[in-house]
Design a protein around this motif. Sequence first.
Motif, PDB file in Angstrom:
ATOM      1  N   GLY A   1      -1.871   1.981  -3.867  1.00  0.00           N
ATOM      2  CA  GLY A   1      -0.904   1.665  -2.840  1.00  0.00           C
ATOM      3  C   GLY A   1      -1.156   0.285  -2.272  1.00  0.00           C
TER       4      GLY A   1
ATOM      5  N   GLY B   1      -2.455  -0.188   0.824  1.00  0.00           N
ATOM      6  CA  GLY B   1      -3.503  -0.164   1.830  1.00  0.00           C
ATOM      7  C   GLY B   1      -2.965  -0.367   3.228  1.00  0.00           C
ATOM      8  N   TRP B   2      -3.570  -1.328   3.937  1.00  0.00           N
ATOM      9  CA  TRP B   2      -3.182  -1.590   5.316  1.00  0.00           C
ATOM     10  C   TRP B   2      -1.753  -2.094   5.422  1.00  0.00           C
TER      11      TRP B   2
ATOM     12  N   ASP C   1       0.720  -0.816   3.985  1.00  0.00           N
ATOM     13  CA  ASP C   1       1.553   0.379   4.114  1.00  0.00           C
ATOM     14  C   ASP C   1       1.493   0.958   5.520  1.00  0.00           C
ATOM     15  N   ARG C   2       0.390   0.726   6.214  1.00  0.00           N
ATOM     16  CA  ARG C   2       0.157   1.395   7.487  1.00  0.00           C
ATOM     17  C   ARG C   2       0.647   0.597   8.693  1.00  0.00           C
ATOM     18  N   LEU C   3       0.766  -0.713   8.528  1.00  0.00           N
ATOM     19  CA  LEU C   3       1.151  -1.562   9.659  1.00  0.00           C
ATOM     20  C   LEU C   3       2.597  -2.024   9.520  1.00  0.00           C
TER      21      LEU C   3
ATOM     22  N   GLY D   1       2.063  -7.952  11.662  1.00  0.00           N
ATOM     23  CA  GLY D   1       1.524  -6.842  10.894  1.00  0.00           C
ATOM     24  C   GLY D   1       0.948  -7.289   9.562  1.00  0.00           C
TER      25      GLY D   1
ATOM     26  N   ALA E   1      -2.897  -6.847   8.558  1.00  0.00           N
ATOM     27  CA  ALA E   1      -3.223  -6.037   7.381  1.00  0.00           C
ATOM     28  C   ALA E   1      -4.081  -6.822   6.396  1.00  0.00           C
TER      29      ALA E   1
ATOM     30  N   THR F   1      -8.007  -5.957   5.419  1.00  0.00           N
ATOM     31  CA  THR F   1      -8.421  -5.794   4.024  1.00  0.00           C
ATOM     32  C   THR F   1      -9.642  -6.654   3.730  1.00  0.00           C
TER      33      THR F   1
ATOM     34  N   THR G   1     -10.504  -4.584  15.870  1.00  0.00           N
ATOM     35  CA  THR G   1     -10.461  -3.189  15.417  1.00  0.00           C
ATOM     36  C   THR G   1     -11.837  -2.712  14.976  1.00  0.00           C
TER      37      THR G   1
END
Length: 519
Positions: free
Chosen positions: A272, A274-275, A277-279, A285, A289, A293, A374
């Motif tokens: 996928g 990774g980040w 996809d999530r942000l 974003g 991301a 990574t 983060t």
Amino acid sequence: MVAHLVRLKLTLLRNGLRRSPWQVVGLVVGAIYGLGALVLVVGSMGVLSVQEPDIRGLVVVLVGSVLVLGWWVVPLVAFGIDSTVDPARFVTFGIPRRSLLTGLALTGLIGIPGVVSAGSALALAGVWWRTPVALVVGIVCSVIGLATCVIGARATTSAASTLVASRRFREVAAALAVLPFIVVGPILGRLSDSSAITARTLEQIAEVLSWTPLGAAWAVPGDVADGQWATAAARFGIAVATLLVVVVVWDRAFAHALVNPAHEKVSTRGHGLGWFDRLPATPLGAVTARCLTYWARDPRYALAVAIVPVLAIVFYVVSPDGGLVLLIGPIAGYLMGWGISADVAYDGTAFWTHVAAPLHGTTDRLGRVIAAGTIAVPAVVVLTIGSALLAGQPEVIPALLGLSFGVLLTALGGSSVLSALVVYPVQLPGENPFQTKQGASMATVLSQFAGWLAVMALSLPEIVLAVLAVRGGSATLGWVTLVVGILLGSVLLAIGVRIGGRALDRTGPDLLRKIVAFA
């Protein structure tokens, strides 16, 4: 063929020195360092040679064991060492394997490490000059020990060639290998202060090592000097068997590597985005991301995280009852906050995407801060609370949290400004993250030092409040420190992101030009 390989190694080294004056400087510095180490070993062995046989045997076994262990382990992580005669280069040549193995073994002695090791091995044998029989046996065993060093190094690297070819293995190995060297000094200092290392302890360690592949060869002359022929024969058998085993391991691994040369494996499994996809699919974003990574997969960033628990261990070993332990949180905040000061340099030539895209500098700065925060915020909280509990002072937690967060937020703001103004040569992806790149100017060093001073100066309010709260035991002042640290740090972070963003809008193309020149 063996002589030809030796001449080839010498020719390659000579030609390499002609290619760059920096290599000549490196060789001279290495030679001076190696000569100093050799003089130290020879001088120490000269003094040792007039001591009692038991003391001589103890020191010789310990030094010889360290020599063997260094040869076996260091090449696995110091990738790039002695790559002039890489066995993989001979895959397409029809050279008899026995001749190739002998030649490559001898070439391992050509160079500063080989010369220093050979001289040290002879010095270890010379310790026994007062006992002629032990001296002769010592010379034979030193040759066996030196051969075990060199061939063992070849065996470990050949056997691990598949793993070493993996960039991920090299990065993780390099990061893990350096950690013991960071903590060994404070630990030894602590042990020596507490008299935990006694002569009896060293004797027990040497006795164990003398029956292992690391120290068996070096223990034989001492047994001969003491007249313990049966023990000497047993240990000599271990030394010879060790040499035969490493020869066989190298031969088998080398034969396999010649037929199946190591190469980088490319994964075909889908993971996928990774980040990404999530942000959110926004400029902020995307930057966040990408940086997350990097923090998760790039060892250059991972070192900023890995060094923090190591420092915590060092501080606890040096001062387990308080003092330095309480500084773990603030220092972690500074290191992790200042870690993004080289962000643009770490981007490398890929930074062109930020320059070419319609991306505002403030968005770039903020995305990098969010990614670093983060990881940094939970780490700082855990380390700060943990340090207070270890020191037995839970009442100072609010003050320490205020100081740690104040330093973290201020460092993030300061690094957001600095990385928009200054870039310098850094390690490329896949390179040893501990090596030093040539080309960093004095201006770079001064800019880093100035940034450090600026962060400390801007953090003075919470520093003063935290010191007063901890020393005075005032819970109220501790909570005031927490509020001041968070509020003042947040203001400075916002100012840093804004100033850094505007600077990046102005300096982006020039920074990219410098990065391309470094590459």
